[in-house]
Scaffold this motif. Structure first.
Motif, PDB file in Angstrom:
ATOM      1  N   CYS A 247       0.859  -1.178   0.000  1.00 29.98           N
ATOM      2  CA  CYS A 247       0.000   0.000   0.000  1.00 29.98           C
ATOM      3  C   CYS A 247       0.897   1.230   0.000  1.00 29.98           C
ATOM      4  O   CYS A 247       1.724   1.395   0.913  1.00 29.98           O
ATOM      5  N   ILE A 248       0.747   2.064  -0.998  1.00 29.89           N
ATOM      6  CA  ILE A 248       1.524   3.310  -1.096  1.00 29.89           C
ATOM      7  C   ILE A 248       0.564   4.471  -0.838  1.00 29.89           C
ATOM      8  O   ILE A 248      -0.409   4.639  -1.571  1.00 29.89           O
ATOM      9  N   ILE A 249       0.816   5.239   0.190  1.00 33.66           N
ATOM     10  CA  ILE A 249      -0.110   6.296   0.613  1.00 33.66           C
ATOM     11  C   ILE A 249       0.518   7.658   0.346  1.00 33.66           C
ATOM     12  O   ILE A 249       1.619   7.966   0.832  1.00 33.66           O
ATOM     13  N   SER A 263     -10.333  13.024   6.817  1.00 34.01           N
ATOM     14  CA  SER A 263      -9.577  13.465   5.654  1.00 34.01           C
ATOM     15  C   SER A 263      -9.376  12.288   4.700  1.00 34.01           C
ATOM     16  O   SER A 263      -9.519  11.120   5.077  1.00 34.01           O
ATOM     17  N   LEU A 264      -9.019  12.605   3.452  1.00 35.98           N
ATOM     18  CA  LEU A 264      -8.742  11.541   2.483  1.00 35.98           C
ATOM     19  C   LEU A 264      -7.586  10.669   2.952  1.00 35.98           C
ATOM     20  O   LEU A 264      -7.564   9.458   2.689  1.00 35.98           O
ATOM     21  N   LEU A 265      -6.622  11.272   3.657  1.00 38.07           N
ATOM     22  CA  LEU A 265      -5.512  10.476   4.188  1.00 38.07           C
ATOM     23  C   LEU A 265      -6.023   9.439   5.175  1.00 38.07           C
ATOM     24  O   LEU A 265      -5.584   8.278   5.151  1.00 38.07           O
ATOM     25  N   ASP A 266      -6.960   9.817   6.035  1.00 37.15           N
ATOM     26  CA  ASP A 266      -7.497   8.857   7.004  1.00 37.15           C
ATOM     27  C   ASP A 266      -8.288   7.744   6.312  1.00 37.15           C
ATOM     28  O   ASP A 266      -8.213   6.583   6.723  1.00 37.15           O
ATOM     29  N   TYR A 267      -9.046   8.096   5.277  1.00 35.08           N
ATOM     30  CA  TYR A 267      -9.741   7.055   4.517  1.00 35.08           C
ATOM     31  C   TYR A 267      -8.728   6.079   3.898  1.00 35.08           C
ATOM     32  O   TYR A 267      -8.920   4.854   3.928  1.00 35.08           O
TER      33      TYR A 267
END
Length: 448
Positions: A247-249, A263-267
């Protein structure tokens, strides 16, 4: 003396009932000027109120711990989920007590409604239940439990303070991981909104030799084993295992946008945890890379039992940055870290076609060596705006712009597909299910 003062005065509060009784006495004194026949009734009433006042103090303070309360919480909270909180309160007085319990929840929730009223019989134990839904990762500091106790007289309240400060960490969503475990092993996924997938071809990872039964593929007959056993024997195969699933975030500014408090980061973090769990159940290796203007955290792919905990401990502290992601650095790191071909799930967000085209050369280079799945987000607010009827010229303008952005997102999917790059365009709320579904589909098709 100081301890005595703190115990008997700082935690003693006058109630409305006492003020009403004193107000009644004042009215009697005023009426005495006009009605002499009242005589000593005002003084007697005042004396009775004062006697009851001191009796109430004696009743509430003659027991050191008349009320005991404690807060029961998980060791850690799950981000974006409803987390159960419980308060147990017990009455040690010899009479029925009325209690008002206030729980000081962390300031991040901005809640002032955790105020509960209840009545407790002597020696009775009651529980208070409520839920908290954090929307940010980090440490949450609970305050004290304040319990205000009234005797049957109800002229004063005695305050009890319990627990003091208690700090709980908020980790990426883990409460619903069991649901995604079921998705990994269940053959009836339509109940979870997951379509059934027909397997194409077969895996070449050998499992075992077994007796032939009707319906087995005759192409898998093992003639040597058949000759030894004197009956038809066939080879069976299983899904490829020990594949690298990374998984690359993206932690850049494009992931700061909030939807429903997260936030989109948390999703993306919640989806990464769920995907890692499912991948390890499928006996693949789960890993993690975070990227912004530089490479952030790296967890090499593994399937050991502590791997999910390692991933969650890393993601627990991740925050968005303010610069654009450097995919050239990502490409170099992937070539260095991921030696074996695997599935790379890249969580990011492109708000315009030009933003995608700037990063496309690096995505194409990565996809030459690995199966790349780019996951980006629909703007659900724009979608809602585009579906509303326009009421004036300004509304038409807003609706047109919203439809333009939505159309660009669809063009991005086609652009990625044209270069052989898989993609998912998903609402943030459905991210986890859609990503896990896509992983299971790729496994079923033996593409990884």
């Amino acid at each position: 003396m100081k301890k005595f003062f703190q115990q008997y005065y700082t935690n003693l509060f006058l109630t409305d009932r006492l003020f009403a009784a004193l107000g009644f006495c004042i009215v009697l004194f005023l009426l005495k000027f006009f009605f002499a026949w009242l005589g000593d009734i005002p003084e007697i009433a005042t004396g009775v109120v004062l006697v009851l006042f001191f009796i109430d103090i004696f009743i509430l303070y003659r027991v050191n711990q008349g009320i005991v309360a404690k807060r029961l919480t998980p060791k850690r909270l799950s981000n974006g989920d409803e987390n159960p909180i419980q308060i147990e309160i017990k009455n040690n007085y010899g009479f029925r007590a009325n209690a008002r319990v206030i729980d000081e929840v962390p300031f991040q929730f901005q809640l002032r409604d955790k105020d509960f009223k209840l009545s407790l019989k002597s020696t009775e134990l009651k529980s208070i239940h409520y839920n908290l839904r954090p929307t940010k990762r980090g440490e949450y500091d609970f305050g004290a439990i304040r319990a205000y106790i009234n005797s049957p007289l109800g002229l004063i309240s005695r305050r009890y303070n319990f627990e003091g400060n208690k700090v709980l960490p908020v980790y990426p969503s883990f409460i619903n991981l069991g649901q995604y475990e079921l998705m990994a092993i269940s053959h009836h996924l339509t109940a979870l909104g997951i379509k059934k997938i027909r397997k194409i071809g077969q895996s070449r990872e050998f499992d075992q030799i077994k007796n032939y039964v009707g319906g087995d593929d005759i192409r898998t007959i093992n003639w040597k084993a058949t000759a030894r056993k004197g009956g038809l024997m066939v080879n069976t195969y299983t899904d490829e295992r020990s594949q690298n699933i990374y998984c690359i975030i993206d932690k850049s500014r494009v992931m700061r946008m909030p939807f429903e408090g997260l936030s989109l980061l948390d999703y993306a973090i919640n989806a990464s945890v769920a995907l890692s769990k499912v991948a390890m159940l499928k006996e693949d290796k789960a890993g993690l890379i975070t990227i912004s203007e530089t490479i952030g955290s790296i967890v090499p792919a593994d399937r050991k039992s502590a791997q999910l905990g390692n991933i969650m401990n890393v993601l627990y502290k991740e925050k968005t940055r303010y610069l654009e992601s450097n995919l050239e650095v990502l490409y170099s790191s992937v070539r260095t870290i991921v030696k074996q071909r695997g599935l790379l799930v890249f969580f990011t967000n492109f708000e315009s076609l030009s933003a995608l085209q700037r990063q496309l050369p690096y995505l194409k280079r990565i996809s030459k060596y690995h199966l790349l799945l780019v996951v980006f987000f629909e703007n659900t607010e724009l979608k809602s705006l585009s579906m509303e009827p326009a009421k004036d010229v300004e509304g038409i303008y807003h609706k047109t712009i919203a439809e333009k952005f939505i159309y660009e997102k669809k063009l991005m999917v086609k652009e990625l597909s044209k270069h052989g790059i898989l993609s998912i365009l998903t609402p943030p709320q459905k991210l986890t299910v859609n990503v896990v579904n896509e992983y299971l589909a790729l496994k079923a098709q033996q593409r990884i």
